[in-house]
Design a protein around this motif. Sequence first.
Motif, PDB file in Angstrom:
ATOM      1  N   ARG A   1       5.468   6.744  -8.483  1.00 37.68           N
ATOM      2  CA  ARG A   1       6.429   6.034  -7.637  1.00 37.68           C
ATOM      3  C   ARG A   1       7.658   5.617  -8.430  1.00 37.68           C
ATOM      4  O   ARG A   1       8.798   5.688  -7.946  1.00 37.68           O
TER       5      ARG A   1
ATOM      6  N   LEU B   1       5.330  11.934  -0.696  1.00 43.45           N
ATOM      7  CA  LEU B   1       5.353  11.698   0.746  1.00 43.45           C
ATOM      8  C   LEU B   1       5.831  10.292   1.082  1.00 43.45           C
ATOM      9  O   LEU B   1       6.413  10.067   2.146  1.00 43.45           O
ATOM     10  N   GLU B   2       5.599   9.332   0.190  1.00 43.83           N
ATOM     11  CA  GLU B   2       6.106   7.979   0.421  1.00 43.83           C
ATOM     12  C   GLU B   2       7.621   7.903   0.272  1.00 43.83           C
ATOM     13  O   GLU B   2       8.284   7.159   1.005  1.00 43.83           O
TER      14      GLU B   2
ATOM     15  N   THR C   1       5.049  14.528   8.563  1.00 39.95           N
ATOM     16  CA  THR C   1       3.705  15.114   8.493  1.00 39.95           C
ATOM     17  C   THR C   1       3.024  14.881   9.839  1.00 39.95           C
ATOM     18  O   THR C   1       3.583  14.259  10.742  1.00 39.95           O
TER      19      THR C   1
ATOM     20  N   ALA D   1      -2.774  14.616  -6.820  1.00 33.73           N
ATOM     21  CA  ALA D   1      -3.036  13.756  -5.662  1.00 33.73           C
ATOM     22  C   ALA D   1      -2.143  12.523  -5.711  1.00 33.73           C
ATOM     23  O   ALA D   1      -1.559  12.113  -4.692  1.00 33.73           O
ATOM     24  N   ASN D   2      -2.018  11.909  -6.879  1.00 34.66           N
ATOM     25  CA  ASN D   2      -1.107  10.773  -7.024  1.00 34.66           C
ATOM     26  C   ASN D   2       0.333  11.206  -6.790  1.00 34.66           C
ATOM     27  O   ASN D   2       1.113  10.503  -6.128  1.00 34.66           O
TER      28      ASN D   2
ATOM     29  N   THR E   1       0.823  -1.218   0.000  1.00 34.40           N
ATOM     30  CA  THR E   1       0.000   0.000   0.000  1.00 34.40           C
ATOM     31  C   THR E   1       0.852   1.261   0.000  1.00 34.40           C
ATOM     32  O   THR E   1       0.386   2.329  -0.415  1.00 34.40           O
ATOM     33  N   ASP E   2       2.092   1.185   0.480  1.00 29.46           N
ATOM     34  CA  ASP E   2       3.026   2.312   0.469  1.00 29.46           C
ATOM     35  C   ASP E   2       4.223   2.034  -0.434  1.00 29.46           C
ATOM     36  O   ASP E   2       5.304   2.596  -0.241  1.00 29.46           O
TER      37      ASP E   2
ATOM     38  N   LEU F   1      -0.536   6.424  -9.719  1.00 23.25           N
ATOM     39  CA  LEU F   1       0.302   6.430  -8.525  1.00 23.25           C
ATOM     40  C   LEU F   1       1.557   5.593  -8.732  1.00 23.25           C
ATOM     41  O   LEU F   1       2.665   6.010  -8.382  1.00 23.25           O
TER      42      LEU F   1
ATOM     43  N   GLU G   1      -0.981  16.089   4.555  1.00 21.34           N
ATOM     44  CA  GLU G   1      -0.476  16.397   3.215  1.00 21.34           C
ATOM     45  C   GLU G   1       0.315  17.700   3.172  1.00 21.34           C
ATOM     46  O   GLU G   1       0.718  18.147   2.107  1.00 21.34           O
TER      47      GLU G   1
ATOM     48  N   ARG H   1       1.454  13.747  -5.008  1.00 22.72           N
ATOM     49  CA  ARG H   1       1.721  14.069  -3.602  1.00 22.72           C
ATOM     50  C   ARG H   1       1.916  12.805  -2.778  1.00 22.72           C
ATOM     51  O   ARG H   1       2.812  12.732  -1.927  1.00 22.72           O
ATOM     52  N   GLN H   2       1.087  11.781  -3.021  1.00 24.64           N
ATOM     53  CA  GLN H   2       1.243  10.551  -2.252  1.00 24.64           C
ATOM     54  C   GLN H   2       2.602   9.917  -2.504  1.00 24.64           C
ATOM     55  O   GLN H   2       3.280   9.483  -1.565  1.00 24.64           O
TER      56      GLN H   2
END
Length: 490
Positions: free
Chosen positions: A196, A258-259, A265, A251-252, A59-60, A192, A271, A254-255
């Motif tokens: 990545r 952050l990963e 955070t 949104a994709n 998931t991450d 996403l 976010e 940013r995730q």
Amino acid sequence: MAEGRRPSMPSGVMSGDVTADRAMLWSQTDRPSRMMIELADNPEMRGAFAVRGPTALPTDDLTARLDLAGIGRHANTGGEVFYRVRFADLSDHRAIGEPLDGRLVLPPSAQKPRALRFVWSGDTVGQGWGINPDFGGLRLYDTMRRVQPDFFLHSGDTIYADGPLQETVTEHDGSIWRNIVTPAKSKVAETLDEYRGQYAYNLMDNKLRRFNAEVPMFAQWDDHETLNNWYPGEILDDARYAEKNVDVLSANARQAFLEYMPLRTSLAAPERVYRKFSFGPSLEMFMLDMRSFRGPNSANRQSQRGPETDFLGRDQLTWLKQSLKASNATWKVIASDMPLGIMVRDGDNFENSSNGDGPVLGREQDIAALLKYVRDEGIENLVWLTADVHYTAAHHYSPQRAVFKEFTPFWEFVSGPIHAGTYGPGELDNTFGPRLEFVKAPPQGRANMSPREGFQFFGQVDLDPQSEALTVTLKDIQGEALYSKVLMPA
């Protein structure tokens, strides 16, 4: 046990957002596993203290981050903390991977003053220039590592999600540049997993991984983490993208950011990218986000403030004003992902606050409000650091030369790219009175210069604990000093 049964760590280890007693530790593995950490005050890891870390799950993208408090108990007299990371397979706890070692240094304090050194730059793997083993990979990271900085400020464009790579590129002199290319770097990122893959690509480089293991990262983002010149609410007219809604893309993006970054955070603001850090009594750094809260790119000539003129956004601007006023640090470093006085165009529109000579209009109103507040509140010793424009320069801003005069003089230093095409120089806007003190950019008529041509830059900041003199030095890919300025506090 067979090596293939052990979790591996393809992206190395990294630390970031280091404070006096906390640090983010980051790594990635190749299967669902638990992160295991050891801490010590010596590189041999004698007397190491073990910490049970989080799980790395699909998931991450199998990344794991631990916000480690109380880390100061494991520092030596120089503030160094040595750490070791490994992963244990969740399906077979006996399958424990080989460890990787890292190092970080805690900020100086009033009780333990010492010299502080950090470096900054931006723009990694842009304009078609990827990892080229013949060139030595991402060489500027190794140049920065050799100056032994306390930390690295990445001023944005940590990836180029909108910049697919080709296997070969013909350089200006006819030489052939050869890129390593992965599926993720063969198209623009939209999903996403594709975002990545942009970060995973950069971490294939051994010089970047070694740098990350030795130098804590303070990362901010700009546009290319999503796509060039983006703003919230934008709908694309670009045939390369099946997804036209930039809010979905961001949104994709940013995730993934952050990963893959060791960025702290909070539950209240999961976010949020803008934040601040203290480095003892002499320096505090304020990291901005000029991307998430802006209005649409436009001619930028509005005479009244409103949603269309937002650059920092009301909440962030209020936070910045209050944080600067509350700061007891001698020096206030503003880490800006875009320059103030260089015009950065988006076709017929403008990308940053500058919009051409003249009075305060459009996004310049956010900057004018901030500068006036700083003057009125008697806040001294601001220094702006930025990248974005793919060359290096020093600018001095003064109300004596400016159209808008309600501010205190300050310096802005620009440096970059780390590994991307070189452009510039840009045209200065006289609204806030910048004067060009130094510039190194491509010769006239040249653009998108290859990293092999040497126009890759970073900046180095040295703070003397006794005099509190702040020395800013602009350097090239060889580590040669191009320009240096010693600033004394008011």
